[in-house]
Design a protein around this motif. Structure first.
Motif, mmCIF file in Angstrom:
data_model
loop_
_atom_site.group_PDB
_atom_site.id
_atom_site.type_symbol
_atom_site.label_atom_id
_atom_site.label_comp_id
_atom_site.label_asym_id
_atom_site.label_seq_id
_atom_site.Cartn_x
_atom_site.Cartn_y
_atom_site.Cartn_z
ATOM 1 N N LEU A 341 0.818 -1.210 0.000
ATOM 2 C CA LEU A 341 0.000 0.000 0.000
ATOM 3 C C LEU A 341 0.852 1.260 0.000
ATOM 4 O O LEU A 341 0.525 2.249 -0.679
ATOM 5 N N VAL A 342 1.935 1.262 0.763
ATOM 6 C CA VAL A 342 2.838 2.419 0.744
ATOM 7 C C VAL A 342 3.419 2.606 -0.652
ATOM 8 O O VAL A 342 3.560 3.733 -1.139
ATOM 9 N N LEU A 349 0.357 7.557 2.163
ATOM 10 C CA LEU A 349 0.422 6.541 3.204
ATOM 11 C C LEU A 349 1.837 6.374 3.722
ATOM 12 O O LEU A 349 2.797 6.381 2.959
ATOM 13 N N ALA A 354 -0.806 2.774 6.426
ATOM 14 C CA ALA A 354 -1.000 1.596 5.583
ATOM 15 C C ALA A 354 -1.382 0.384 6.423
ATOM 16 O O ALA A 354 -2.182 -0.459 5.990
ATOM 17 N N SER A 358 -4.752 -1.794 5.850
ATOM 18 C CA SER A 358 -4.692 -3.249 5.677
ATOM 19 C C SER A 358 -5.605 -3.945 6.676
ATOM 20 O O SER A 358 -6.328 -4.897 6.327
#
Length: 493
Positions: A341-342, A349, A354, A358
């Motif tokens: 995600l980062v 994020l 992140a 999650s």
């Protein structure tokens, strides 16, 4: 990550793109590398002894493998994993970058989102499932201690009982809290959880051995023999490697903080072959002792824990299993999607945000419903898992065979069209061209019933095909700058 773990920030070679670079994605500098051999060992000491792994290993006994067959399967698997994970760990130590950035080397600065996304989706799903399994253990303990709360299990919402919601959300919040403090707190949690886990499981095995009169059954009433036995041994070893197909990809998320290659080797040596054989020994004692006592084949250590007559001992064992499952989740299923995600949203994020995203996704998918649906677990997650082999094959062939471990780290963070990892619009067509056919074959082998006898080898099929195809068509014309991850620094806009 936290401010205590140093990241590189400045380099005269150019400027990094904010679409590719953030503090959490930057290479780890030498002074930020705090993982020693013990930390690497605790990673495996926690992860190997997960409830899911025990269920798998005990299942080998139920399928008819003898004690010696189970030990042989784990001996073969641990030798393979030691080699694969050591090679993967070296990559993280040299470059100092997390898996999504490592993937840019082979797949390109944008193409790397493909393997990272596959790894992240699998991890988030299992994060939720493992949290649910831990909450089930906690449910049983609470009901044993406070029988009056049993009625809370009679009322449910969205497929989970009222007590289940309370325990699930409590464990979910604990994990989010730990992750919010970064990798250094995860490292400390593992250091405490590992000895707790080993002592508890060893004590449980000793207790069962004494209960069984100092001996165990070496097999079920109908053990496998001949070719069927050897096929099951090889299948068991292969499936054990498949279980760690996720870890062999993102092991660099942890070894990027290793002090030396020696620390990786020593930690892996004790944590993988030695620890896995210790794990196998516990499995055969638990399985064989229970079978000798009443002819019953257990499915998990929780079956034995729930039979402990002393409430204090029951509480200690249950809490240890919960602590263990949290450790496994943090390592195998939380860190990976955080970096994914980062990598996707580096401007918005960081590690903490992140982690929260999650966790929210892991809750929103209602993992208890996934776990109770064999079709979802076997086909959806099984199919995704089969994709990890080709990803591993392509990345390893690119790094070790074609580039000979020479990497231009600053170009991993630049969108310059002349950069080594820009390829064509950020995608390496050769890597994708090797991944697609290898993945198609691996998924077919894993899921199509006609291949059920070799389905356990799908990860190996995909990894070998991905490596062979990419080695044949990979770009050998580029000259790569040999850069030591300890000294590299990248400029942020």
């Amino acid at each position: 990550m936290t401010a205590t773990e140093s990241r590189s920030t400045v380099d005269g070679a150019g400027t990094a793109s904010t679409a590719l670079y953030s503090y959490d994605l930057a290479p780890t500098k030498k002074e930020g590398r705090r993982w020693g051999a013990y930390n690497v060992f605790t990673l495996w000491a926690n992860d190997v002894h997960s409830l899911g792994n025990y269920a798998f290993a005990i299942g080998l006994f139920a399928l008819g493998l003898s004690v010696w067959g189970i030990l042989l399967a784990f001996l073969l698997a641990s030798a393979l994993l030691f080699g694969l994970l050591t090679l993967s760990g070296y990559m993280g130590h040299k470059t100092g970058v997390p898996f999504p950035v490592m993937s840019r080397i082979a797949f390109g600065i944008r193409g790397a989102r493909i393997p990272a996304a596959v790894r992240g989706v699998v991890a988030i799903a299992w994060f939720g499932i493992q949290t649910y399994l831990a909450s089930s253990v906690l449910d049983a303990l609470i009901v044993a201690m406070f029988p009056g709360l049993r009625s809370w299990e009679d009322h449910s919402a969205l497929g989970l009982s009222a007590l289940g919601w309370i325990t699930f959300l409590a464990l979910w919040a604990v994990q989010v809290l730990i992750v919010s403090y970064g990798m250094h707190v995860i490292r400390r949690y593992m250091a405490v959880a590992a000895p707790t886990t080993l002592i508890t499981m060893c004590a449980l095995a000793v207790w069962m051995f004494v209960r069984a009169g100092g001996s165990i059954s070496l097999s079920t009433a109908h053990p496998l023999t001949g070719g069927a036995m050897w096929l099951q041994v090889l299948q068991g070893a292969a499936l054990w490697v498949v279980i760690y197909g996720t870890f062999v990809l993102n092991f660099c998320d942890f070894t990027r903080s290793a002090r030396s290659r020696g620390a990786i080797v020593r930690g892996n040596l004790v944590g993988i072959p030695v620890n896995m054989l210790f794990f196998a020994g516990i499995v055969v004692v638990l399985s064989g002792a229970q079978f000798k006592l009443d002819g019953r084949v257990i499915t998990s250590p929780t079956d034995i824990v729930q039979t402990i007559p002393n409430l204090v001992m029951l509480a200690c064992a249950s809490v240890a299993l919960v602590v263990l499952t949290i450790a496994v989740n943090l390592l195998a299923n939380f860190v990976a999607p955080i970096y994914v995600l980062v990598n996707l949203f580096p401007r918005k994020l960081n590690f903490r945000r992140a982690g929260l995203v999650s966790a929210v996704i892991g809750l929103a998918i209602m993992p208890w419903n996934l776990y109770d649906n064999p079709v979802v677990v076997n086909y959806f997650l099984g199919g995704l898992g089969a994709l990890l082999g080709p990803v591993f094959g392509v990345i390893m062939a690119d790094y070790w065979l074609l580039r000979r471990a020479r990497v231009n780290i600053p170009d991993l963070y630049r969108e310059d069209p002349t950069g080594d990892y820009h390829y064509r619009n950020g995608y390496n067509a050769r890597a994708i061209g090797a991944f697609v056919p290898a993945a198609a074959i691996a998924v077919t082998v894993a899921l199509v019933p006609v291949f059920h006898l070799v389905a356990g080898f799908s990860w190996f099929v995909g990894a070998i095909l991905g490596a062979v195809i990419y080695s044949a068509i990979g770009d050998r014309t580029r000259v790569f700058q040999d850069v030591d991850g300890e000294s590299i620094a990248v400029a942020a806009e």
